[in-house]
Design a protein around this motif. Structure first.
Motif, PDB file in Angstrom:
ATOM      1  N   ALA A  37       0.070  15.206   6.333  1.00  0.00           N
ATOM      2  CA  ALA A  37      -1.108  14.373   6.085  1.00  0.00           C
ATOM      3  C   ALA A  37      -0.707  13.040   5.463  1.00  0.00           C
ATOM      4  CB  ALA A  37      -2.092  15.110   5.181  1.00  0.00           C
ATOM      5  N   GLY A  38       0.135  13.088   4.442  1.00  0.00           N
ATOM      6  CA  GLY A  38       0.583  11.866   3.795  1.00  0.00           C
ATOM      7  C   GLY A  38       1.378  10.976   4.736  1.00  0.00           C
ATOM      8  N   GLU A  39       2.238  11.610   5.550  1.00  0.00           N
ATOM      9  CA  GLU A  39       3.042  10.838   6.500  1.00  0.00           C
ATOM     10  C   GLU A  39       2.161  10.179   7.563  1.00  0.00           C
ATOM     11  OE1 GLU A  39       5.640  13.896   7.790  1.00  0.00           O
ATOM     12  OE2 GLU A  39       6.947  13.778   6.024  1.00  0.00           O
ATOM     13  N   SER A  40       1.153  10.913   8.053  1.00  0.00           N
ATOM     14  CA  SER A  40       0.247  10.344   9.051  1.00  0.00           C
ATOM     15  C   SER A  40      -0.521   9.160   8.469  1.00  0.00           C
ATOM     16  CB  SER A  40      -0.738  11.407   9.544  1.00  0.00           C
ATOM     17  OG  SER A  40      -0.081  12.414  10.271  1.00  0.00           O
ATOM     18  N   ALA A  41      -0.980   9.336   7.234  1.00  0.00           N
ATOM     19  CA  ALA A  41      -1.718   8.254   6.592  1.00  0.00           C
ATOM     20  C   ALA A  41      -0.822   7.031   6.380  1.00  0.00           C
ATOM     21  CB  ALA A  41      -2.290   8.733   5.264  1.00  0.00           C
ATOM     22  N   TYR A  42       0.407   7.262   5.975  1.00  0.00           N
ATOM     23  CA  TYR A  42       1.307   6.135   5.736  1.00  0.00           C
ATOM     24  C   TYR A  42       1.654   5.416   7.041  1.00  0.00           C
ATOM     25  CZ  TYR A  42       5.019   3.262   3.847  1.00  0.00           C
ATOM     26  OH  TYR A  42       5.793   2.183   3.485  1.00  0.00           O
ATOM     27  N   GLU A  43       1.775   6.158   8.134  1.00  0.00           N
ATOM     28  CA  GLU A  43       2.007   5.517   9.432  1.00  0.00           C
ATOM     29  C   GLU A  43       0.846   4.609   9.804  1.00  0.00           C
ATOM     30  OE1 GLU A  43       2.703   8.519  12.334  1.00  0.00           O
ATOM     31  OE2 GLU A  43       4.608   9.181  11.444  1.00  0.00           O
ATOM     32  N   VAL A  44      -0.372   5.075   9.550  1.00  0.00           N
ATOM     33  CA  VAL A  44      -1.554   4.257   9.827  1.00  0.00           C
ATOM     34  C   VAL A  44      -1.546   3.017   8.938  1.00  0.00           C
ATOM     35  CG1 VAL A  44      -4.075   4.183   9.671  1.00  0.00           C
ATOM     36  CG2 VAL A  44      -2.941   6.203  10.629  1.00  0.00           C
ATOM     37  N   LEU A  45      -1.218   3.209   7.677  1.00  0.00           N
ATOM     38  CA  LEU A  45      -1.161   2.083   6.733  1.00  0.00           C
ATOM     39  C   LEU A  45      -0.203   1.002   7.236  1.00  0.00           C
ATOM     40  CD1 LEU A  45      -0.812   2.456   2.859  1.00  0.00           C
ATOM     41  CD2 LEU A  45       0.536   0.795   4.120  1.00  0.00           C
ATOM     42  N   CYS A  46       0.996   1.412   7.631  1.00  0.00           N
ATOM     43  CA  CYS A  46       2.010   0.445   8.073  1.00  0.00           C
ATOM     44  C   CYS A  46       1.589  -0.257   9.364  1.00  0.00           C
ATOM     45  CB  CYS A  46       3.352   1.150   8.269  1.00  0.00           C
ATOM     46  SG  CYS A  46       4.081   1.767   6.733  1.00  0.00           S
ATOM     47  N   ALA A  47       0.900   0.499  10.240  1.00  0.00           N
ATOM     48  CA  ALA A  47       0.457  -0.112  11.497  1.00  0.00           C
ATOM     49  C   ALA A  47      -0.668  -1.109  11.265  1.00  0.00           C
ATOM     50  CB  ALA A  47       0.005   0.981  12.473  1.00  0.00           C
ATOM     51  N   ARG A  48      -1.561  -0.807  10.344  1.00  0.00           N
ATOM     52  CA  ARG A  48      -2.712  -1.670  10.095  1.00  0.00           C
ATOM     53  C   ARG A  48      -2.346  -2.844   9.196  1.00  0.00           C
ATOM     54  NH1 ARG A  48      -8.257  -0.760  10.689  1.00  0.00           N
ATOM     55  NH2 ARG A  48      -9.358  -2.671  10.126  1.00  0.00           N
ATOM     56  N   TRP A  49      -1.459  -2.621   8.220  1.00  0.00           N
ATOM     57  CA  TRP A  49      -1.082  -3.677   7.289  1.00  0.00           C
ATOM     58  C   TRP A  49       0.441  -3.835   7.258  1.00  0.00           C
ATOM     59  CZ3 TRP A  49      -4.873   0.013   5.874  1.00  0.00           C
ATOM     60  CH2 TRP A  49      -6.183  -0.494   5.776  1.00  0.00           C
ATOM     61  N   PRO A  50       1.016  -4.290   8.349  1.00  0.00           N
ATOM     62  CA  PRO A  50       2.486  -4.433   8.378  1.00  0.00           C
ATOM     63  C   PRO A  50       2.949  -5.481   7.366  1.00  0.00           C
ATOM     64  CG  PRO A  50       1.470  -5.520  10.275  1.00  0.00           C
ATOM     65  CD  PRO A  50       0.382  -4.738   9.603  1.00  0.00           C
ATOM     66  N   GLY A  51       4.067  -5.213   6.755  1.00  0.00           N
ATOM     67  CA  GLY A  51       4.619  -6.166   5.799  1.00  0.00           C
ATOM     68  C   GLY A  51       3.954  -6.140   4.441  1.00  0.00           C
ATOM     69  N   ILE A  52       3.135  -5.130   4.183  1.00  0.00           N
ATOM     70  CA  ILE A  52       2.462  -5.060   2.891  1.00  0.00           C
ATOM     71  C   ILE A  52       3.485  -4.901   1.773  1.00  0.00           C
ATOM     72  CG2 ILE A  52       2.127  -2.542   2.844  1.00  0.00           C
ATOM     73  CD1 ILE A  52      -0.765  -3.217   1.823  1.00  0.00           C
ATOM     74  N   ARG A  53       3.206  -5.526   0.630  1.00  0.00           N
ATOM     75  CA  ARG A  53       4.195  -5.534  -0.460  1.00  0.00           C
ATOM     76  C   ARG A  53       3.754  -4.755  -1.693  1.00  0.00           C
ATOM     77  NH1 ARG A  53       4.478 -11.895  -0.817  1.00  0.00           N
ATOM     78  NH2 ARG A  53       2.253 -11.439  -0.590  1.00  0.00           N
ATOM     79  N   ARG A  54       2.426  -4.559  -1.851  1.00  0.00           N
ATOM     80  CA  ARG A  54       1.968  -3.852  -3.051  1.00  0.00           C
ATOM     81  C   ARG A  54       0.688  -3.086  -2.746  1.00  0.00           C
ATOM     82  NH1 ARG A  54       0.776  -6.544  -9.025  1.00  0.00           N
ATOM     83  NH2 ARG A  54       0.541  -4.571 -10.151  1.00  0.00           N
ATOM     84  N   VAL A  55       0.692  -1.812  -3.112  1.00  0.00           N
ATOM     85  CA  VAL A  55      -0.494  -0.991  -2.905  1.00  0.00           C
ATOM     86  C   VAL A  55      -0.874  -0.312  -4.222  1.00  0.00           C
ATOM     87  CG1 VAL A  55       0.060  -0.528  -0.494  1.00  0.00           C
ATOM     88  CG2 VAL A  55       0.770   1.102  -2.248  1.00  0.00           C
ATOM     89  N   CYS A  56      -2.163  -0.012  -4.325  1.00  0.00           N
ATOM     90  CA  CYS A  56      -2.662   0.749  -5.464  1.00  0.00           C
ATOM     91  C   CYS A  56      -3.226   2.056  -4.923  1.00  0.00           C
ATOM     92  CB  CYS A  56      -3.742  -0.048  -6.194  1.00  0.00           C
ATOM     93  SG  CYS A  56      -4.479   0.840  -7.594  1.00  0.00           S
ATOM     94  N   VAL A  57      -2.676   3.161  -5.370  1.00  0.00           N
ATOM     95  CA  VAL A  57      -3.091   4.479  -4.896  1.00  0.00           C
ATOM     96  C   VAL A  57      -3.809   5.199  -6.026  1.00  0.00           C
ATOM     97  CG1 VAL A  57      -2.346   6.645  -3.848  1.00  0.00           C
ATOM     98  CG2 VAL A  57      -1.058   4.541  -3.403  1.00  0.00           C
ATOM     99  N   LEU A  58      -5.058   5.612  -5.775  1.00  0.00           N
ATOM    100  CA  LEU A  58      -5.842   6.335  -6.775  1.00  0.00           C
ATOM    101  C   LEU A  58      -5.914   7.796  -6.371  1.00  0.00           C
ATOM    102  CD1 LEU A  58      -7.358   3.312  -6.265  1.00  0.00           C
ATOM    103  CD2 LEU A  58      -8.531   4.130  -8.325  1.00  0.00           C
TER     104      LEU A  58
END
Length: 505
Positions: A37-58
């Motif tokens: 689940a976490g890996e699938s979500a992270y793949e989506v994150l990278c595809a939607r926001w490529p090159g992102i440098r900082r995230v806040c996870v709650l």
């Protein structure tokens, strides 16, 4: 009744939890499913926001929080700066969620405990707070965290569901996270696609995580999500030997004095989606306009019930309600149609007249198309109660009145007593006068071309929504008129065939 092979099954939260349990039992490792689940979500994150440098996870407690810790660990391993906010102390986590938090710690992510003075920062918020298990108003500290996420102005990725959304109903009790996109796992959830949830879920991406819900006996979907491919399945090319007599004769009973527009819009849509013949029974004052605009439609002025009898007798299906009013003209027209016993599509003023009936009418051969306000009147409850649980409302309507019920609104539901279908298409531009009249015409126009009234309702809702989306794509949502849909509906009613290998997503 089986759904088309293109449609996606939708489930309730308890059903998905049971699917989780079965998948874990089969694999023998719950943490493996959480990691996927976490890996699938992270793949989506990278595809939607490529090159992102900082995230806040709650992260909250339980499996939803665990998914968030996995995302945090993966982001940190990729060199992304991670602000990790723990709504539940890590020391109080148990089981797989605790293992996920330990994985994040190994990646160098140090959680910060939530407090009301905390300011959230980052290019993206990841909501892993409440997930699918929460119902009702979020309690502290989650309520404050939800407000802070929404106030941040950042895009948001929600894991499984935006916190604050009831995934069984789509209801939002107070406030929910306004997500840019939602990644939902294992089984897609009904409440992510209807009601108030549509204002906050953003793009919904379904990640099955290797679980096929349809292969698990005893867990039947509560609804089916329509797809574009359903049009081509339902509306194949016509045979060369076709003639107008085999595609149905629809009578539109609409337009009391001063309400001619409703009659014209409904009649045009009947014709544009391919009915063989269209007749219009309306107030005499509207006949001239009808003949000028649509000479193909057989319009006749009617003063009362005696004028309607012959017209009803010659029709295969009757569409009644748009603009008939609540006065004597409308009452007489509705009574004539109901007494004739012909299959019918009932909308607008006819629904309000039905709601005043005390005779306990229940029919199998009609389609009722209420918006939430009309649905409330038909059930004797408030509009808010209808919207609180749209699935429960459409089922109650069908049990009370019979036939097929179309509960209009965001995430329109169609229920025929057997199968519940949800239309995921349509747009806010449809919030304009006459859209319901257009839908009535489309459903009635398809009634002679499809196997049942229920199928006409399902495909009619889909065609109506897709026509509105096509019109909005061309010229925008604001200013979208019901009459704009006619040309698009005609095009969509002639779809190109699709192969069995078409994309099901």
């Amino acid at each position: 009744m089986t759904a088309s092979s293109f449609q996606r099954p939708l489930y309730l939260a308890d059903q998905v939890r049971e699917l989780d349990r079965r998948a874990i039992d089969a694999e023998g490792d719950g943490f493996a499913l959480m990691r996927r689940a976490g890996e699938s979500a992270y793949e989506v994150l990278c595809a939607r926001w490529p090159g992102i440098r900082r995230v806040c996870v709650l992260c909250g407690g339980g499996n939803n929080g665990g998914d968030g810790y996995i995302v945090a660990a993966l982001a940190a391993a990729d060199g992304v700066a991670v602000d990790l906010v723990a709504l539940k102390p890590v020391a109080e986590l148990e089981g797989d969620a605790r293992r996920a938090a330990e994985l994040a710690a190994e990646a160098g992510v140090v959680p910060v405990a939530w407090n009301d003075e905390l300011t959230l920062d980052g290019e993206l918020m990841v909501d892993a707070m409440l997930g699918t298990g929460a119902h009702g108003a979020p309690r502290p500290p989650y309520a404050a965290a939800i407000s802070e996420v929404n106030a941040s102005g950042c895009p948001v990725m929600a894991l499984d569901a935006p916190s604050g959304v009831d995934v069984d109903t789509g209801h939002i009790e107070t406030e929910a996270v306004a997500a840019t996109l939602t990644v939902t796992f294992v089984g897609d959830k009904l409440g992510l696609h209807t009601g108030a949830a549509l204002d906050v879920v953003g793009d919904v991406i379904y990640a099955p995580l290797g679980v096929d819900p349809r292969s698990h006996g005893g867990i039947a979907p509560v609804a089916w999500l329509q797809t574009r491919q359903d049009l081509a399945r339902a509306l194949p090319p016509r045979r060369p030997g076709s003639h107008k007599g085999i595609y149905g004769h629809v009578l539109v009973v609409a337009g009391a004095p001063g309400m001619g527009g409703a009659a014209l819009m409904t009649s045009e849509m009947v014709a544009r989606v391919g009915a063989g013949k269209v007749s219009l029974a309306t107030d005499a004052a509207h006949v001239s306009a009808s003949l000028t605009r649509f000479p193909e439609i057989m319009a006749r002025g009617v003063r009362g019930a005696p004028d309607l009898e012959a017209m009803i007798e010659s029709a295969d299906t009757v569409a009644i309600g748009p603009g008939i009013g609540n006065g004597a003209w409308g009452q007489a027209a509705l009574r004539s149609v109901l007494d004739a016993g012909k299959p019918c599509v009932v909308d607008a003023d006819a629904l309000n007249l039905l709601a005043r009936e005390e005779s306990g009418i229940h029919r199998d051969d009609w389609v009722l198309t209420p918006h939430p306000g009309e649905a409330g009147r038909l059930l004797g409850i408030s509009t808010a109660e209808v919207e609180r649980d749209r699935r429960d409302a459409v089922i109650a309507l069908q049990r009370r009145w019979g036939g097929t019920v179309v509960l209009k609104g965001a995430g329109t539901l169609v229920y025929d007593g057997d199968r519940l279908t949800l239309c995921p298409f349509g747009n806010p531009g449809m919030a304009s006068g006459g859209m319901g009249d257009a839908l009535t015409g489309i459903i009635a126009g398809l009634s002679g071309q499809l196997a049942s009234l229920g199928e006409a309702a399902r495909i009619g809702v889909l065609l109506h929504a897709l026509a509105a989306d096509a019109a909005a794509l061309d010229a925008g949502e604001r200013g979208l008129l019901a009459t704009d849909l006619a040309s698009y509906a005609r095009t969509l009613a002639n779809p190109q065939p699709v192969s069995s290998h078409a994309d099901h997503a």
